[in-house]
Design a protein around this motif. Structure first.
Motif, PDB file in Angstrom:
ATOM      1  N   LEU A 214       0.810  -1.217   0.000  1.00 48.33           N
ATOM      2  CA  LEU A 214       0.000   0.000   0.000  1.00 48.33           C
ATOM      3  C   LEU A 214       0.845   1.270   0.000  1.00 48.33           C
ATOM      4  CD1 LEU A 214      -2.820  -0.907   2.567  1.00 48.33           C
ATOM      5  CD2 LEU A 214      -2.831  -1.166   0.075  1.00 48.33           C
ATOM      6  N   GLU A 215       2.138   1.139   0.273  1.00 47.24           N
ATOM      7  CA  GLU A 215       3.005   2.321   0.313  1.00 47.24           C
ATOM      8  C   GLU A 215       3.010   3.028  -1.038  1.00 47.24           C
ATOM      9  OE1 GLU A 215       6.588   2.178   3.195  1.00 47.24           O
ATOM     10  OE2 GLU A 215       6.576   0.229   2.200  1.00 47.24           O
ATOM     11  N   GLY A 216       2.936   4.349  -0.989  1.00 49.32           N
ATOM     12  CA  GLY A 216       2.951   5.146  -2.207  1.00 49.32           C
ATOM     13  C   GLY A 216       1.602   5.284  -2.880  1.00 49.32           C
ATOM     14  N   ARG A 217       0.564   4.698  -2.316  1.00 41.89           N
ATOM     15  CA  ARG A 217      -0.773   4.790  -2.895  1.00 41.89           C
ATOM     16  C   ARG A 217      -1.670   5.649  -2.004  1.00 41.89           C
ATOM     17  NH1 ARG A 217      -0.723   0.242  -6.522  1.00 41.89           N
ATOM     18  NH2 ARG A 217       0.685  -1.402  -5.770  1.00 41.89           N
ATOM     19  N   LYS A 218      -2.737   6.196  -2.583  1.00 45.86           N
ATOM     20  CA  LYS A 218      -3.789   6.842  -1.815  1.00 45.86           C
ATOM     21  C   LYS A 218      -4.683   5.737  -1.249  1.00 45.86           C
ATOM     22  CE  LYS A 218      -3.001  11.291  -2.504  1.00 45.86           C
ATOM     23  NZ  LYS A 218      -2.827  12.282  -1.421  1.00 45.86           N
ATOM     24  N   VAL A 219      -4.794   5.680   0.060  1.00 44.29           N
ATOM     25  CA  VAL A 219      -5.438   4.535   0.716  1.00 44.29           C
ATOM     26  C   VAL A 219      -6.827   4.905   1.229  1.00 44.29           C
ATOM     27  CG1 VAL A 219      -5.277   2.891   2.622  1.00 44.29           C
ATOM     28  CG2 VAL A 219      -3.211   3.569   1.372  1.00 44.29           C
ATOM     29  N   VAL A 220      -7.798   4.043   0.914  1.00 46.03           N
ATOM     30  CA  VAL A 220      -9.165   4.193   1.388  1.00 46.03           C
ATOM     31  C   VAL A 220      -9.498   3.009   2.302  1.00 46.03           C
ATOM     32  CG1 VAL A 220     -11.609   4.197   0.728  1.00 46.03           C
ATOM     33  CG2 VAL A 220      -9.950   5.518  -0.611  1.00 46.03           C
ATOM     34  N   LEU A 221     -10.062   3.313   3.454  1.00 44.65           N
ATOM     35  CA  LEU A 221     -10.550   2.284   4.370  1.00 44.65           C
ATOM     36  C   LEU A 221     -12.038   2.098   4.144  1.00 44.65           C
ATOM     37  CD1 LEU A 221     -10.533   0.463   6.948  1.00 44.65           C
ATOM     38  CD2 LEU A 221     -10.839   2.580   8.284  1.00 44.65           C
ATOM     39  N   VAL A 256      -4.817   3.490  -6.252  1.00 46.55           N
ATOM     40  CA  VAL A 256      -5.576   3.437  -5.010  1.00 46.55           C
ATOM     41  C   VAL A 256      -5.167   2.205  -4.209  1.00 46.55           C
ATOM     42  CG1 VAL A 256      -7.891   3.062  -4.034  1.00 46.55           C
ATOM     43  CG2 VAL A 256      -7.573   4.683  -5.910  1.00 46.55           C
ATOM     44  N   GLY A 257      -5.106   2.343  -2.883  1.00 43.71           N
ATOM     45  CA  GLY A 257      -4.993   1.204  -1.989  1.00 43.71           C
ATOM     46  C   GLY A 257      -6.296   1.065  -1.212  1.00 43.71           C
ATOM     47  N   LEU A 258      -6.792  -0.140  -1.059  1.00 43.42           N
ATOM     48  CA  LEU A 258      -8.052  -0.369  -0.359  1.00 43.42           C
ATOM     49  C   LEU A 258      -7.826  -1.297   0.824  1.00 43.42           C
ATOM     50  CD1 LEU A 258     -11.163  -0.182  -0.098  1.00 43.42           C
ATOM     51  CD2 LEU A 258     -11.299  -2.141  -1.667  1.00 43.42           C
ATOM     52  N   GLU A 292      -2.623  -6.607  -5.847  1.00 42.41           N
ATOM     53  CA  GLU A 292      -1.488  -5.692  -5.743  1.00 42.41           C
ATOM     54  C   GLU A 292      -1.748  -4.554  -4.759  1.00 42.41           C
ATOM     55  OE1 GLU A 292      -0.146  -4.135  -9.476  1.00 42.41           O
ATOM     56  OE2 GLU A 292      -0.717  -5.965 -10.555  1.00 42.41           O
ATOM     57  N   ASN A 293      -3.033  -4.252  -4.490  1.00 42.64           N
ATOM     58  CA  ASN A 293      -3.328  -3.015  -3.761  1.00 42.64           C
ATOM     59  C   ASN A 293      -4.532  -3.121  -2.818  1.00 42.64           C
ATOM     60  OD1 ASN A 293      -5.029  -3.315  -6.027  1.00 42.64           O
ATOM     61  ND2 ASN A 293      -5.460  -1.115  -6.090  1.00 42.64           N
ATOM     62  N   ILE A 294      -4.939  -4.324  -2.444  1.00 45.26           N
ATOM     63  CA  ILE A 294      -6.087  -4.500  -1.553  1.00 45.26           C
ATOM     64  C   ILE A 294      -5.679  -5.359  -0.359  1.00 45.26           C
ATOM     65  CG2 ILE A 294      -8.470  -5.334  -1.325  1.00 45.26           C
ATOM     66  CD1 ILE A 294      -8.842  -4.891  -4.297  1.00 45.26           C
ATOM     67  N   ILE A 295      -6.084  -4.921   0.828  1.00 42.04           N
ATOM     68  CA  ILE A 295      -5.775  -5.612   2.079  1.00 42.04           C
ATOM     69  C   ILE A 295      -7.078  -6.023   2.773  1.00 42.04           C
ATOM     70  CG2 ILE A 295      -4.910  -5.273   4.445  1.00 42.04           C
ATOM     71  CD1 ILE A 295      -2.674  -5.634   2.504  1.00 42.04           C
ATOM     72  N   PHE A 296      -7.109  -7.234   3.311  1.00 37.88           N
ATOM     73  CA  PHE A 296      -8.195  -7.643   4.202  1.00 37.88           C
ATOM     74  C   PHE A 296      -7.679  -7.502   5.627  1.00 37.88           C
ATOM     75  CE2 PHE A 296     -10.886 -10.380   6.697  1.00 37.88           C
ATOM     76  CZ  PHE A 296     -12.142 -10.252   6.108  1.00 37.88           C
ATOM     77  N   ASP A 297      -8.239  -6.563   6.360  1.00 34.84           N
ATOM     78  CA  ASP A 297      -7.762  -6.246   7.703  1.00 34.84           C
ATOM     79  C   ASP A 297      -8.620  -6.958   8.740  1.00 34.84           C
ATOM     80  OD1 ASP A 297      -6.777  -5.168  10.008  1.00 34.84           O
ATOM     81  OD2 ASP A 297      -7.510  -3.135   9.649  1.00 34.84           O
TER      82      ASP A 297
END
Length: 415
Positions: A214-221, A256-258, A292-297
């Motif tokens: 997610l580094e370097g991306r605009k992150v949305v929660l 985008v990072g999600l 590449e850009n999505i995380i399950f938290d």
């Protein structure tokens, strides 16, 4: 049956006037003994996380013996596991009510339909002072009808057995509006301890090891709330409407990072009602791992997500809209189709973004990517109307408040 709330309050007034009950505090010397502090924790995850910093503060102070007791509930095993993960020893309610005499009880977990049974009342009755901390920053179910009032403020509630109840600004304003003079005397406006960790999250970005992508991306929660009862969708529930679009946009736009953060209650609800299966949850987690850009938290805390996010997508009646507010990051509330703004967030209308259709999702994402935030200035101006303090010192203030009240009433001044 609707109880006569006014009669309940009159009875409480009369009790104070009964001449044969001696209410004079018996001050004691604590020069050679420690003060016993018991944390009585409700059933939800937020109840423990809300007071964990306060627990640590008392634990570090050598004047106190500190003990944690999960409230008796259908979820007590899950509660104990959450607390034990922090290497915190716990005791059972029955053990405490029979053998341990608390000087101070700090109770967390008001605003829930929990069975506060005899052991709880015994614990509260033994303590010299009981302080309640509302875990929720806002709870719109607390008042509004005589039944609700009696449930949360009647003689059988935990609130009735507390000397003081602490609430942050948003909740305090609502309670004061709906509560009469007797209850107002015990309601104290106090900054919430959960904001201390949120404050720290704004000072430094924290990327767990598997979040480096997610580094370097605009992150949305994205943090949706539960709301399907007996397979009937509630007005604030939006997962079925927006999930595909929220995930699809992030999949197709790598800038985008999600972060997907699903409430445990939401997952249990969907599985129990046969809407999802455990296989569906695992499939979603696997998809996020490969992305590449999505995380399950599914961590214990929102704090890592808060530390790196650039915006939030959530629902009405979700605590995230309140805990994330003082970060001053843009927050978008989702609505089902043409649903009007609910009363729950009417007072936040000027400072929260909203999405009423799928195209609005794209617009919010694009706003975040471009770094635009037209409502930022008004959020800054109005933050003090919703949040008492946001400086990382709420835990310190609460401990000082408890000590001041306890020492003044119950502790002999040593020569």
């Amino acid at each position: 049956m609707i109880r006569d709330v006014n009669q309940v309050e009159e009875n409480l007034k009369m009790k104070k006037l009964v001449p044969w009950i001696d209410l004079t505090p018996r001050k004691e010397s604590y020069a050679n003994k420690k003060i016993n502090v018991v944390f009585h924790i409700g059933t939800a995850t937020e109840h423990w996380s809300s007071v964990k910093p306060l627990y640590d503060s008392f634990l570090e102070d050598k004047k106190y013996n500190v003990l944690v007791v999960p409230a008796n509930s259908p979820h007590i095993e899950e509660d104990a596991k959450r607390i034990l993960r922090d290497n915190v020893p716990i005791a059972k309610e029955v053990e405490l009510s029979e053998s341990i005499v608390p000087d101070i009880v700090i109770a967390s977990g008001f605003g829930y339909n929990e069975p506060y049974e005899l052991p709880t009342i015994k614990i509260f009755g033994k303590a010299k002072m009981t302080v309640g901390i509302f875990s929720k920053l806002v709870d719109f179910d607390i008042c509004g009808t005589p039944e609700k009032y009696y449930e949360y403020f009647g003689t059988n509630s935990r609130v009735a057995h507390c000397d003081y109840c602490l609430a942050d600004t948003s909740l305090h304003k609502r309670l004061i509006e709906d509560t009469n003079e007797i209850r107002r005397n015990k309601l104290i406006e106090m900054g919430h301890p959960k904001f201390d960790r949120v404050f720290l999250s704004t000072k430094e970005k924290f990327y767990p090891s598997n979040w480096k992508k997610l580094e370097g991306r605009k992150v949305v929660l994205w943090a949706p709330v539960h709301g399907v009862y007996n397979k009937k969708v509630q007005w604030w529930y939006t997962v079925d409407v927006y999930a595909n679009r929220i995930i699809k946009y992030a999949s197709e736009h790598k800038k985008v990072g999600l972060i997907i953060r699903l409430q445990n209650m939401l997952i249990w609800e969907l599985i129990e009602q046969g809407i999802w299966s455990y296989r569906d949850i695992e499939a979603l987690k696997g998809f996020c791992e490969r992305s590449e850009n999505i995380i399950f938290d599914d961590g214990d805390s929102y704090i890592p997500a808060y530390s790196i996010m650039d915006g939030v997508i959530t629902d009405n009646r979700c605590s995230v809209e309140h805990t994330a507010f003082p970060t001053l990051k843009p927050i978008c509330i989702l609505y089902r189709n043409d649903m009007e703004l609910g009363s729950d967030t009417q007072d936040l209308k000027e400072i929260l973004y909203s999405a009423h259709n799928l195209d609005d999702i794209d617009k919010f994402y694009e706003m975040i990517v471009q770094g635009n935030d037209p409502m930022l200035d008004i959020r800054k101006r109005k933050m003090n109307s919703f949040v008492k303090n946001f400086d990382g010192k709420n835990t310190e203030r609460i401990k000082e408040f408890i000590e001041e009240k306890f020492y003044d009433k119950w502790v002999l001044k040593e020569c």
